[in-house]
Design a protein around this motif. Structure first.
Motif, PDB file in Angstrom:
ATOM      1  N   LEU A 955       0.838  -1.188  -0.190  1.00 49.40           N
ATOM      2  CA  LEU A 955       0.009   0.028   0.010  1.00 49.40           C
ATOM      3  C   LEU A 955       0.741   1.110  -0.148  1.00 49.40           C
ATOM      4  N   ASP A 956       0.891   1.926  -0.841  1.00 45.77           N
ATOM      5  CA  ASP A 956       1.784   3.285  -1.384  1.00 45.77           C
ATOM      6  C   ASP A 956       0.770   4.458  -1.148  1.00 45.77           C
ATOM      7  N   LEU A 957       1.114   5.215   0.013  1.00 42.27           N
ATOM      8  CA  LEU A 957       0.351   6.510   0.025  1.00 42.27           C
ATOM      9  C   LEU A 957       1.238   7.628   0.051  1.00 42.27           C
ATOM     10  N   ARG A 958       2.299   7.575  -0.592  1.00 42.76           N
ATOM     11  CA  ARG A 958       3.501   8.717  -0.309  1.00 42.76           C
ATOM     12  C   ARG A 958       2.624   9.947  -0.882  1.00 42.76           C
ATOM     13  N   GLY A 959       3.230  11.063  -0.159  1.00 44.58           N
ATOM     14  CA  GLY A 959       2.664  12.687  -0.958  1.00 44.58           C
ATOM     15  C   GLY A 959       1.179  12.812  -0.745  1.00 44.58           C
ATOM     16  N   ASN A 960       0.535  12.237   0.433  1.00 47.83           N
ATOM     17  CA  ASN A 960      -0.766  12.555   0.702  1.00 47.83           C
ATOM     18  C   ASN A 960      -0.899  13.578   1.892  1.00 47.83           C
ATOM     19  N   LEU A 961      -2.278  13.624   2.472  1.00 48.28           N
ATOM     20  CA  LEU A 961      -2.396  14.405   3.707  1.00 48.28           C
ATOM     21  C   LEU A 961      -3.041  13.519   4.970  1.00 48.28           C
ATOM     22  N   VAL A 962      -2.578  12.356   5.199  1.00 53.39           N
ATOM     23  CA  VAL A 962      -2.973  11.512   6.114  1.00 53.39           C
ATOM     24  C   VAL A 962      -3.241  12.019   7.314  1.00 53.39           C
ATOM     25  N   GLY A 963      -2.000  12.796   7.814  1.00 50.50           N
ATOM     26  CA  GLY A 963      -2.190  13.644   9.145  1.00 50.50           C
ATOM     27  C   GLY A 963      -2.246  12.407  10.268  1.00 50.50           C
ATOM     28  N   VAL A 964      -2.054  13.151  11.451  1.00 44.69           N
ATOM     29  CA  VAL A 964      -2.163  12.481  12.653  1.00 44.69           C
ATOM     30  C   VAL A 964      -3.218  11.620  12.924  1.00 44.69           C
ATOM     31  N   ALA A 965      -4.598  12.178  12.769  1.00 43.86           N
ATOM     32  CA  ALA A 965      -5.689  11.564  12.678  1.00 43.86           C
ATOM     33  C   ALA A 965      -5.662  10.057  11.912  1.00 43.86           C
ATOM     34  N   GLY A 966      -5.303  10.423  10.552  1.00 39.21           N
ATOM     35  CA  GLY A 966      -5.375   9.295   9.572  1.00 39.21           C
ATOM     36  C   GLY A 966      -4.370   8.257  10.205  1.00 39.21           C
ATOM     37  N   ALA A 967      -3.108   8.713  10.504  1.00 41.11           N
ATOM     38  CA  ALA A 967      -2.007   7.832  10.945  1.00 41.11           C
ATOM     39  C   ALA A 967      -2.668   7.045  12.325  1.00 41.11           C
ATOM     40  N   LYS A 968      -3.418   7.558  13.020  1.00 41.23           N
ATOM     41  CA  LYS A 968      -3.923   6.712  14.272  1.00 41.23           C
ATOM     42  C   LYS A 968      -4.913   5.887  13.803  1.00 41.23           C
ATOM     43  N   ALA A 969      -5.844   6.117  12.468  1.00 41.49           N
ATOM     44  CA  ALA A 969      -6.534   5.146  12.196  1.00 41.49           C
ATOM     45  C   ALA A 969      -5.872   3.940  11.608  1.00 41.49           C
ATOM     46  N   ILE A 970      -5.021   4.186  10.569  1.00 37.61           N
ATOM     47  CA  ILE A 970      -4.282   3.291   9.767  1.00 37.61           C
ATOM     48  C   ILE A 970      -3.629   2.443  10.821  1.00 37.61           C
ATOM     49  N   ALA A 971      -2.937   2.986  12.030  1.00 37.89           N
ATOM     50  CA  ALA A 971      -2.418   2.103  12.985  1.00 37.89           C
ATOM     51  C   ALA A 971      -3.261   1.025  13.708  1.00 37.89           C
ATOM     52  N   SER A 972      -4.500   1.581  13.826  1.00 37.91           N
ATOM     53  CA  SER A 972      -5.582   0.576  14.375  1.00 37.91           C
ATOM     54  C   SER A 972      -5.875  -0.764  13.486  1.00 37.91           C
ATOM     55  N   GLY A 973      -5.763  -0.198  12.144  1.00 38.18           N
ATOM     56  CA  GLY A 973      -6.022  -1.253  11.167  1.00 38.18           C
ATOM     57  C   GLY A 973      -4.898  -2.299  11.097  1.00 38.18           C
ATOM     58  N   LEU A 974      -3.574  -1.679  11.419  1.00 35.54           N
ATOM     59  CA  LEU A 974      -2.521  -2.552  11.302  1.00 35.54           C
ATOM     60  C   LEU A 974      -2.401  -3.748  12.364  1.00 35.54           C
ATOM     61  N   LYS A 975      -3.103  -3.206  13.683  1.00 32.22           N
ATOM     62  CA  LYS A 975      -3.172  -4.212  14.695  1.00 32.22           C
ATOM     63  C   LYS A 975      -3.624  -5.162  14.389  1.00 32.22           C
ATOM     64  N   VAL A 976      -4.791  -5.396  13.485  1.00 36.54           N
ATOM     65  CA  VAL A 976      -5.530  -6.504  12.974  1.00 36.54           C
ATOM     66  C   VAL A 976      -5.140  -7.183  11.842  1.00 36.54           C
ATOM     67  N   ASN A 977      -4.408  -6.407  10.845  1.00 34.54           N
ATOM     68  CA  ASN A 977      -3.888  -6.806   9.434  1.00 34.54           C
ATOM     69  C   ASN A 977      -2.882  -7.563   9.697  1.00 34.54           C
ATOM     70  N   ASN A 978      -2.860  -8.808   8.922  1.00 37.26           N
ATOM     71  CA  ASN A 978      -1.938  -9.796   8.802  1.00 37.26           C
ATOM     72  C   ASN A 978      -1.419  -9.961   7.374  1.00 37.26           C
ATOM     73  N   SER A 979      -1.793  -9.407   6.500  1.00 40.82           N
ATOM     74  CA  SER A 979      -1.200  -9.585   4.921  1.00 40.82           C
ATOM     75  C   SER A 979      -0.372  -8.561   4.463  1.00 40.82           C
ATOM     76  N   LEU A 980      -0.515  -7.285   4.921  1.00 40.27           N
ATOM     77  CA  LEU A 980       0.369  -6.102   4.308  1.00 40.27           C
ATOM     78  C   LEU A 980       1.832  -6.454   4.774  1.00 40.27           C
ATOM     79  N   ARG A 981       2.714  -6.049   3.755  1.00 40.69           N
ATOM     80  CA  ARG A 981       4.007  -6.351   3.942  1.00 40.69           C
ATOM     81  C   ARG A 981       4.775  -5.139   3.635  1.00 40.69           C
ATOM     82  N   THR A 982       4.163  -4.087   3.134  1.00 44.87           N
ATOM     83  CA  THR A 982       4.997  -2.850   2.725  1.00 44.87           C
ATOM     84  C   THR A 982       3.871  -1.831   2.830  1.00 44.87           C
ATOM     85  N   LEU A 983       4.447  -0.704   3.676  1.00 48.34           N
ATOM     86  CA  LEU A 983       3.590   0.394   3.794  1.00 48.34           C
ATOM     87  C   LEU A 983       4.376   1.628   3.620  1.00 48.34           C
ATOM     88  N   ASN A 984       4.049   2.595   2.623  1.00 42.02           N
ATOM     89  CA  ASN A 984       4.414   3.797   2.223  1.00 42.02           C
ATOM     90  C   ASN A 984       3.754   4.932   2.728  1.00 42.02           C
TER      91      ASN A 984
END
Length: 1041
Positions: A955-984
């Motif tokens: 999943l490549d999200l370079r150069g966007n505006l995810v911000g702190v709130a978006g990062a927190k949401a993605i972090a929550s998803g990562l705690k459960v996800n077990n397929s993603l290998r590369t995150l940008n």
């Protein structure tokens, strides 16, 4: 009943009638009511041909003289040769068989060969269109080295069909020529054919096979065809039907390269009278041309250089013997040594040294190298150290020579005193043999006779034991006794020994057989003279001689021969000056020939490898720019011949000029991956390259000409080569200037070429005209799998032509149309093609002005298409509406694994739609969303999809505006996800807090292996904290921060 014809010739009939002719007989006899349908069925139930023939004879014999006479008349009128063979020739044939059986060795000897895997190598001949330049101009060793010992041909012909038509519409060949380097098995093949004919296994319709050896024909001056036949085969008393072609005859002439007379075909002296005495060379030429023995089949074997005398137009079929493959090499070594561990050790060493492995493809070399290495292992105290193994030709032959002096390689090495004594007893013979070897070599004589033995004071009674069988041997025949060295290289080795020892004291030129020459004093002058003679030779007949001469100056060879033929450490006084002279021979200009390459071989024999090693290192690292001096060019040419690594990947980018490339041209024939990028090549170089790619023995599979100045004419030369080349699989012409006319040339070639798999024409100003021409080629081409037309000013017109081809093409799997201008109409046409095409896997439409409407058309098509796996749509002015169409398509598509939407203003709405698709899509593995205006809402939507989706790995999200709130949401998803290998998440304004949320989440995520957090204003101290946190929570994950 015994007096009737069928019983008198029963034995001959059983032996001579072939399967097809038997069926003809049965059909005829059935029409004559002499064989019933029931009897025919009983005959056909039998399996063996001989049993079937016996059954037919029994049936006809039981029906009296009428049936016998009917069979006699039928055979006489339909197959006169068979009739004569049965009734007239049989006594001569029987005697002839006895003579051939005694002449060609015992049945056990040839039968043993027929039971090994070597039989397939020998009897499955390569069908070739003629001799290559290397075969006609180079020494056998150089041929073997240049071709890596392996011959390839798409066409083969088995021995039992060598003299038969290749198809129903062809005529059988009258003149067949089989070539092979010295020691590859040509004479053995002749013996096998004769052996199988004697057994009745092949060519049963041939009445007589007459094998001649050119080395024996040398003893004749003038002779007639009839006299030649009777002198060679005294038991042939009746020659009329043989000479006039009534009897079916196969003439075998073995070893044309050993014939001392040149054959003249340009100004022939024609003779049609087989009883007239003419010059022996004229007789052979007339037999080949068909003015004598016009009905006979003629088979000639020869080393390639000898076969070159016969014009192509006269030869009906040319074949070549291939060498050992790896399994055959192993089997041969296994039969050579009683102890299996020894065979394994010897093969392991051979396999580890490519030059030895290549030479061992030739059976005679495999024998000498195998025995030498085994002798070394048995006698050397440091044999267990791989680094001390003999590697050079001179070392190998010296160990072989010492083994012969030792008497038996199976024994442990004799005491030095005993070897000295053995050598003392045979020293005179060896010296005289070496002198014969040298003067025979410079006169190009490889076969000798009794007068030669007397001239060189060689005691014939001393030619016995292993010295005779392993180094020098003789053959007796009705015609004469001939003597020859067991292999041409053995003659060259002994010639070098003679020259080395004589040069230390000679005061006149040793290359003249008299004292009438300019004085030459000192070893160095004589060595220079030998090297100069070698360099002046056009066919390299002195190449291996000077290699051995150089090798005798190596420290290891001096150690082996000291006290026998050499004086201890005497090489030290010669070696430096010899090395200097050899390097001077390379430092003249940029003309690279086989002779200069051989000088590099001489330096290798001297164990001076520094030059070659330096060039090899530069070639490996791509740093040859500015380093190709004349000496280094010679070293490069040498490496291209001997180095497996250099052959596999030949990177000559940014270092060649026209002249240097021209000089290296023949050495590039056997490269596999040739890189010629950034050399400022123009069309004149492409003319040279076209000739290279058109050569029959060209082995280049991949070639890159990226970033040169190739224009229309250069494309023409390339296209002409593609018409005939069948080896090239990848052609890269990126960033040249072939234009639409050049593209049309290449397109025309694609209609006929069936080997090219990948064609890269990006940045070539091909335009719509060129694209249309290529599209027409794609309608018929079935081999091309990858086509790159990036940056070629192709509009919707060119795209329309290409898509029409995609509806018909069944081979193309990767199409790159990146950075063109196909627009909306082009996108619609591609969409239509995708609904029909079932083979395309990768489609790159980056930067093509698709906009939402064009992208929606593509999205609609991939709902139906279930074969496309990778879709690139970057820089296409796509908004959320098109993203929603793609999201809808992903919900039903089950093939796309990679989707690239970078640098499109999709926004959160589009990302939300794509996120919803991810929840039900189970095949997408890579999603690239760099610069797609993803904000917090979009990030949260992706985060909600992560716990559900089980397929996404990148999943490549370079150069966007995810911000702190978006990062927190993605972090929550990562705690459960077990397929993603590369995150940008590079450049997403995460700050320290957002990055820390991601880092903490990795405590629960054990699948992520790479994460990019660069450009997020974390600060140096923050980066250290985050990195430490990630290392502690997920030590296997690589972090960029």
């Amino acid at each position: 009943m015994e007096g009737i014809w069928i019983n008198r010739y029963r034995k001959q009939l059983v032996k001579s009638i072939s399967g097809p002719f038997l069926e003809t007989i049965i059909r005829y006899m059935k029409r004559q009511d002499l064989i019933s349908a029931e009897e025919v069925n009983q005959i056909h139930e039998l399996s063996a041909l001989s049993d079937k023939v016996k059954a037919v004879i029994d049936v006809l014999a039981g029906k009296g003289s009428t049936a016998s006479e009917s069979l006699q008349t039928f055979i006489e009128t339909t197959n006169l040769q068979l009739y004569l063979s049965i009734t007239i020739y049989e006594p001569m044939v029987q005697k002839h068989i006895e003579v051939l059986q005694s002449k060609f060795g015992s049945e056990n000897e040839i039968g043993a060969v027929c039971e090994t895997s070597s039989l397939k190598r020998l009897t499955d001949l390569l069908l070739i269109d003629g001799l290559t330049d290397i075969q006609q101009k180079e020494h056998d060793v150089m041929q073997t080295e240049a071709t890596r010992g392996m011959k390839n041909s798409p066409r083969h012909v088995p021995l039992d069909r060598l003299f038969l038509p290749l198809s129903r519409v062809n005529n059988p060949p009258r003149i067949s020529v089989t070539v092979g380097v010295a020691g590859i098995g040509k004479s053995t093949l002749v013996k096998i054919l004769v052996y199988k004919w004697l057994k009745g296994d092949l060519y049963r319709d041939v009445t007589f096979i007459f094998p001649f050896m050119f080395r024996e024909l040398n003893s004749f001056d003038r002779i007639s065809a009839e006299k030649l036949l009777k002198l060679t085969f005294p038991h042939i008393t009746e020659t009329k039907h043989i000479l006039n072609g009534t009897a079916k005859v196969l003439l075998i002439f073995d070893g044309l390269d050993e014939f001392k007379y040149p054959l003249e075909f340009s100004n022939p002296q024609t003779c049609t009278d087989p009883k007239k005495d003419i010059q022996i060379d004229n007789l052979i030429a007339n037999i080949i041309r068909g003015t004598i023995f016009s009905q006979a089949t003629v088979w000639i074997t020869s080393r390639p250089t000898g076969a070159g005398q016969i014009p192509d137009g006269i030869v009906d079929r040319m074949t070549e013997l291939r060498g050992f493959g790896e399994l055959e090499m192993k089997e041969f070594l296994g039969t050579l040594f009683e102890e299996r561990p020894m065979a394994i050790r010897v093969f392991s060493h051979i396999k580890a040294h490519k030059s030895l492995y290549i030479m061992c493809s030739v059976p005679s070399f495999c024998l000498m190298i195998g025995l030498s290495l085994a002798y070394y292992l048995r006698t050397s105290n440091d044999g267990h150290k791989a680094g001390n193994f003999p590697r050079t030709m001179t070392e190998i032959y010296t160990y072989f020579f010492k083994m012969i002096l030792n008497g038996d390689w199976h024994e442990k090495e004799q005491e030095a005193l005993k070897i000295d004594q053995t050598f003392s007893n045979t020293k005179k013979l060896i010296v005289n043999l070496s002198r014969l070897a040298f003067y025979g070599l410079i006169k190009r004589r490889f076969v000798f006779y009794e007068q030669d033995m007397k001239a060189y004071s060689i005691d014939l009674t001393s030619l016995q034991g292993s010295l005779c069988t392993r180094i020098f041997t003789k053959d007796d025949s009705n015609i004469c006794t001939v003597y020859y060295f067991t292999h041409i290289t053995m003659q060259e080795y002994l010639a070098a020994i003679y020259y080395y020892t004589a040069a230390k004291r000679a005061i006149f030129d040793l290359f003249t057989d008299s004292a009438m020459s300019w004085p030459k004093i000192g070893f160095h002058n004589h060595f220079k003279n030998a090297v100069n003679k070698s360099l002046q030779s056009e066919d390299g007949h002195l190449d291996i001689f000077v290699r051995f001469l150089s090798g005798l100056l190596s420290p290891e060879v001096n150690r082996l021969l000291q006290g026998l033929l050499l004086t201890k450490d005497e090489h030290n006084s010669y070696r430096a000056s010899v090395m200097h002279h050899l390097q001077c021979c390379l430092n003249t200009d940029y003309v690279i020939s086989s002779r200069t390459v051989n000088i590099m071989h001489c330096l290798h024999e001297l164990q001076h490898t520094e030059i070659a090693k330096g060039v090899a290192d530069a070639l490996r690292t791509g740093c040859l720019a500015g380093k190709l001096t004349p000496i280094n060019c010679s070293a490069l040419a040498y490496l291209l011949q001997v180095s497996e690594e250099c052959m596999e990947e030949t990177n000559l980018s940014n270092c060649l000029s026209y002249n240097i490339f021209k000089s290296l041209l023949p050495r590039l024939l056997y490269c596999h991956n040739l890189r010629l990028e950034n050399n400022q090549f123009k069309d004149n170089v492409m003319d040279l390259l076209g000739s290279l790619l058109s050569a029959k023995d060209c082995q280049i599979k991949k070639i890159s000409l990226q970033n040169n100045f190739v224009a229309e004419d250069g494309a023409k030369f390339t296209a002409d080569a593609l018409h005939v080349n069948r080896k090239l699989t990848i052609l890269n012409l990126q960033k040249n200037s072939i234009g639409h006319e050049g593209a049309k040339r290449i397109a025309s070639a694609l209609k006929h070429n069936g080997s090219l798999k990948e064609l890269i024409l990006s940045s070539n100003c091909v335009g719509d005209i060129g694209a249309t021409a290529i599209a027409e080629a794609l309608k018929v081409n079935r081999s091309l799998t990858t086509l790159n037309l990036q940056s070629n000013s192709i509009s919707n017109n060119g795209a329309t032509a290409l898509t029409a081809a995609l509806k018909l093409n069944e081979g193309l799997i990767d199409l790159n149309l990146r950075e063109n201008s196909i627009g909306l109409n082009g996108a619609r046409e591609i969409a239509n093609a995708l609904r029909v095409n079932k083979v395309l896997r990768t489609l790159d439409l980056t930067a093509n002005l698709l906009h939402d409407e064009g992208t929606a058309a593509i999205a609609s098509a991939i709902q139906e298409n279930q074969t496309l796996t990778s879709l690139h749509l970057q820089w296409n002015f796509i908004s959320s509406e098109a993203a929603k169409a793609l999201a809808q398509a992903l919900q039903s598509n089950h093939s796309i694994t990679s989707l690239d939407l970078q640098e499109n203003s999709i926004g959160d709405e589009g990302i939300i739609a794509l996120s919803a698709a991810l929840k039900c899509n189970s095949v997408l593995t890579s999603l690239y969303l760099q610069g797609t205006s993803v904000g917090v809402r979009g990030a949260k939507a992706l985060a909600e999809a992560l716990p559900v989706n089980k397929s996404l790995t990148i999943l490549d999200l370079r150069g966007n505006l995810v911000g702190v709130a978006g990062a927190k949401a993605i972090a929550s998803g990562l705690k459960v996800n077990n397929s993603l290998r590369t995150l940008n998440l590079q450049e997403n304004s995460l700050g320290l807090d957002g990055a820390m949320c991601i880092a903490i989440a990795l405590k629960y995520n054990h699948s992520l292996s790479h994460i990019n957090l660069l450009g997020n204003r974390i600060g140096e101290s923050g980066a250290k904290v985050i990195a430490a946190e990630i290392r502690s929570k997920s030590p296997h994950c690589v972090v960029e921060i």
